[in-house]
Design an enzyme around this catalytic site. Structure first.
Site, PDB file in Angstrom:
ATOM      1  N   TYR A 124     -15.965   2.050  14.775  1.00 19.63           N
ATOM      2  CA  TYR A 124     -16.989   1.281  15.502  1.00 19.63           C
ATOM      3  C   TYR A 124     -18.376   1.832  15.181  1.00 19.63           C
ATOM      4  O   TYR A 124     -19.291   1.087  14.813  1.00 19.63           O
ATOM      5  CB  TYR A 124     -16.735   1.339  17.017  1.00 19.63           C
ATOM      6  CG  TYR A 124     -17.914   0.866  17.841  1.00 19.63           C
ATOM      7  CD1 TYR A 124     -18.314  -0.472  17.811  1.00 19.63           C
ATOM      8  CD2 TYR A 124     -18.649   1.761  18.636  1.00 19.63           C
ATOM      9  CE1 TYR A 124     -19.416  -0.911  18.551  1.00 19.63           C
ATOM     10  CE2 TYR A 124     -19.742   1.324  19.374  1.00 19.63           C
ATOM     11  CZ  TYR A 124     -20.120  -0.005  19.323  1.00 19.63           C
ATOM     12  OH  TYR A 124     -21.211  -0.428  20.052  1.00 19.63           O
TER      13      TYR A 124
ATOM     14  N   LYS B  59     -21.650   0.142  13.113  1.00 17.32           N
ATOM     15  CA  LYS B  59     -22.986  -0.029  13.709  1.00 17.32           C
ATOM     16  C   LYS B  59     -24.054   0.659  12.848  1.00 17.32           C
ATOM     17  O   LYS B  59     -25.168   0.156  12.711  1.00 17.32           O
ATOM     18  CB  LYS B  59     -23.012   0.501  15.148  1.00 17.32           C
ATOM     19  CG  LYS B  59     -22.146  -0.298  16.124  1.00 17.32           C
ATOM     20  CD  LYS B  59     -22.494  -1.783  16.185  1.00 17.32           C
ATOM     21  CE  LYS B  59     -23.706  -2.051  17.052  1.00 17.32           C
ATOM     22  NZ  LYS B  59     -23.922  -3.518  17.231  1.00 17.32           N
TER      23      LYS B  59
ATOM     24  N   ALA C 280     -21.318  -8.436  18.894  1.00 11.02           N
ATOM     25  CA  ALA C 280     -20.657  -7.301  18.234  1.00 11.02           C
ATOM     26  C   ALA C 280     -19.250  -7.163  18.803  1.00 11.02           C
ATOM     27  O   ALA C 280     -18.961  -7.693  19.884  1.00 11.02           O
ATOM     28  CB  ALA C 280     -21.427  -6.004  18.489  1.00 11.02           C
ATOM     29  N   TRP C 281     -18.392  -6.460  18.072  1.00  9.55           N
ATOM     30  CA  TRP C 281     -17.104  -6.068  18.645  1.00  9.55           C
ATOM     31  C   TRP C 281     -17.260  -4.618  19.086  1.00  9.55           C
ATOM     32  O   TRP C 281     -17.429  -3.731  18.250  1.00  9.55           O
ATOM     33  CB  TRP C 281     -15.978  -6.225  17.620  1.00  9.55           C
ATOM     34  CG  TRP C 281     -14.612  -6.094  18.254  1.00  9.55           C
ATOM     35  CD1 TRP C 281     -14.278  -6.388  19.551  1.00  9.55           C
ATOM     36  CD2 TRP C 281     -13.414  -5.644  17.626  1.00  9.55           C
ATOM     37  NE1 TRP C 281     -12.939  -6.156  19.757  1.00  9.55           N
ATOM     38  CE2 TRP C 281     -12.381  -5.704  18.593  1.00  9.55           C
ATOM     39  CE3 TRP C 281     -13.094  -5.220  16.337  1.00  9.55           C
ATOM     40  CZ2 TRP C 281     -11.052  -5.340  18.315  1.00  9.55           C
ATOM     41  CZ3 TRP C 281     -11.784  -4.862  16.058  1.00  9.55           C
ATOM     42  CH2 TRP C 281     -10.776  -4.926  17.036  1.00  9.55           C
ATOM     43  N   THR C 282     -17.279  -4.394  20.379  1.00 10.51           N
ATOM     44  CA  THR C 282     -17.623  -3.067  20.926  1.00 10.51           C
ATOM     45  C   THR C 282     -16.412  -2.290  21.447  1.00 10.51           C
ATOM     46  O   THR C 282     -16.574  -1.227  22.030  1.00 10.51           O
ATOM     47  CB  THR C 282     -18.646  -3.210  22.070  1.00 10.51           C
ATOM     48  OG1 THR C 282     -18.078  -4.026  23.103  1.00 10.51           O
ATOM     49  CG2 THR C 282     -19.949  -3.827  21.588  1.00 10.51           C
TER      50      THR C 282
ATOM     51  N   GLY D 292     -21.647 -12.994  26.102  1.00  8.10           N
ATOM     52  CA  GLY D 292     -21.156 -11.649  26.402  1.00  8.10           C
ATOM     53  C   GLY D 292     -21.872 -11.031  27.595  1.00  8.10           C
ATOM     54  O   GLY D 292     -22.751 -11.643  28.201  1.00  8.10           O
ATOM     55  N   MET D 293     -21.518  -9.794  27.905  1.00  9.01           N
ATOM     56  CA  MET D 293     -22.057  -9.115  29.096  1.00  9.01           C
ATOM     57  C   MET D 293     -23.576  -8.956  29.016  1.00  9.01           C
ATOM     58  O   MET D 293     -24.296  -9.334  29.943  1.00  9.01           O
ATOM     59  CB  MET D 293     -21.375  -7.749  29.252  1.00  9.01           C
ATOM     60  CG  MET D 293     -21.717  -7.023  30.535  1.00  9.01           C
ATOM     61  SD  MET D 293     -20.628  -5.597  30.820  1.00  9.01           S
ATOM     62  CE  MET D 293     -21.149  -4.496  29.508  1.00  9.01           C
ATOM     63  N   LEU D 294     -24.093  -8.444  27.902  1.00  9.22           N
ATOM     64  CA  LEU D 294     -25.549  -8.322  27.753  1.00  9.22           C
ATOM     65  C   LEU D 294     -26.175  -9.692  27.509  1.00  9.22           C
ATOM     66  O   LEU D 294     -27.240 -10.003  28.055  1.00  9.22           O
ATOM     67  CB  LEU D 294     -25.891  -7.369  26.603  1.00  9.22           C
ATOM     68  CG  LEU D 294     -27.391  -7.248  26.259  1.00  9.22           C
ATOM     69  CD1 LEU D 294     -28.207  -6.786  27.461  1.00  9.22           C
ATOM     70  CD2 LEU D 294     -27.596  -6.323  25.063  1.00  9.22           C
TER      71      LEU D 294
ATOM     72  N   ASP E 136     -18.991 -18.356  15.021  1.00 11.45           N
ATOM     73  CA  ASP E 136     -18.596 -16.975  14.785  1.00 11.45           C
ATOM     74  C   ASP E 136     -19.675 -16.387  13.865  1.00 11.45           C
ATOM     75  O   ASP E 136     -19.989 -16.983  12.828  1.00 11.45           O
ATOM     76  CB  ASP E 136     -17.229 -16.974  14.105  1.00 11.45           C
ATOM     77  CG  ASP E 136     -16.665 -15.576  13.899  1.00 11.45           C
ATOM     78  OD1 ASP E 136     -17.453 -14.656  13.602  1.00 11.45           O
ATOM     79  OD2 ASP E 136     -15.442 -15.409  14.020  1.00 11.45           O
TER      80      ASP E 136
END
Length: 304
Positions: A147, A151, A82-84, A19-21, A58
């Site tokens: 969301y 969290k 995570a699903w953000t 992912g991005m991070l 997963d």
């Protein structure tokens, strides 16, 4: 508990490593010499071929998560998966819970059982946005949408199941390798001459590279005890002000008009906090590190 030491001599596993991070963490931590393994539902891209080992899994698959963690037995797990998608979570609550809650239960429970320290990436959205000065780690939570609720429950899971942990709340992430506001604004401006952007939500844009460097520093100092930290770039703005600043750094956006609108006028599925700026003083006191102004980070990202 284990004494503080340089992250370079450690075994670190990153969930959401594609992912991005996650990609940014791979780049930053590989430079420190840490032994890195990653876990994601898809192979890492070519940008960071820096993982020593990769597990295609997963996080909601308890068996695969357990197998990877028990095989690696890392010193630290950074749980960034995570699903953000805030509106997506509102529309598909089952998927949001499966990834953000069940996935976190799987990671936290095994980490706790094998004595691995856990760094859990959380969000400014855990707050209801009714304050008008920066939130501290001890402030009451008030999630507004699904969301945010998932969290908050992820944080509670970490507190119940993990051993030593650091919950790191961050905000408004942008960086290469993932969907983010900066890229969206720039790409939309090539097709649309006028862009509507909300001016009644205020937060702190955060560059994934700066967050990754901060997490590296936190791990080097030691994930000792059970702590929560707020980590984001310095300063604050509305999404409208963020868009105006992006425009100022992108010459081809010169003719694009940025139009301020209210959140209500866009009719999005999920509610968002009006003010979610966070006080990062605790992180700075512990690590001696303060993240730079968001404008400076944005300029670097756009030039990169």
């Amino acid at each position: 508990s284990r004494v503080s030491r340089d992250s370079g001599s450690m075994k670190i596993l990153i969930t959401g490593s594609s992912g991005m991070l996650g990609q940014e963490l791979c780049g930053v931590l590989s430079k420190s010499g840490a032994e890195l393994s990653g876990m994601d539902i898809r192979e890492p891209g070519t940008r960071y071929p820096s993982l020593d080992k990769f597990y295609e899994a997963d996080i909601s698959d308890a068996g695969r998560v357990r197998k990877a963690l028990e095989t690696e037995r890392p010193d630290v797990v950074i749980h960034a998966a995570a699903w953000t998608d805030v509106d997506g979570c509102e529309l598909d609550k089952d998927r949001a819970r499966r990834i953000n809650i069940e996935g976190t239960i799987n990671v936290a429970s095994v980490s706790g059982a094998i004595g691995t320290k856990l760094v859990f990436i959380s969000t400014d959205f855990v707050f209801d946005g009714r304050k008008n000065f920066p939130y501290k780690e001890t402030d009451e939570l008030g999630p507004l949408g699904e969301y945010a609720r998932t969290k908050v429950l992820g944080e509670e899971t970490v507190k119940k199941q993990a051993g030593d942990f650091a919950i790191v709340r961050t905000s408004w992430l942008f960086g290469p390798g993932g969907k983010n506001f900066v890229d969206t604004i720039i790409s939309k401006s090539s097709a649309e001459k006028s862009l509507k952007v909300v001016n009644d939500q205020v937060g702190s844009p955060t560059y994934t590279k700066d967050l990754a460097l901060a997490l590296k520093e936190l791990i080097a100092k030691g994930v000792n005890g059970r702590e929560i930290y707020h980590v984001c770039n310095s300063g604050q703005c509305s999404w409208y002000e963020f868009a105006v600043k992006i425009k100022s750094f992108v010459p081809q956006m010169a003719d694009t008009k940025i139009v301020p609108v209210s959140s209500d006028s866009l009719g999005r599925p999920a509610a968002r906090p009006a003010f979610s700026v966070m006080d990062t003083g605790k992180f700075t006191a512990y690590t001696g590190m303060e993240l730079r102004k968001w404008e400076e980070a944005l300029r670097e990202y756009i030039s990169r």
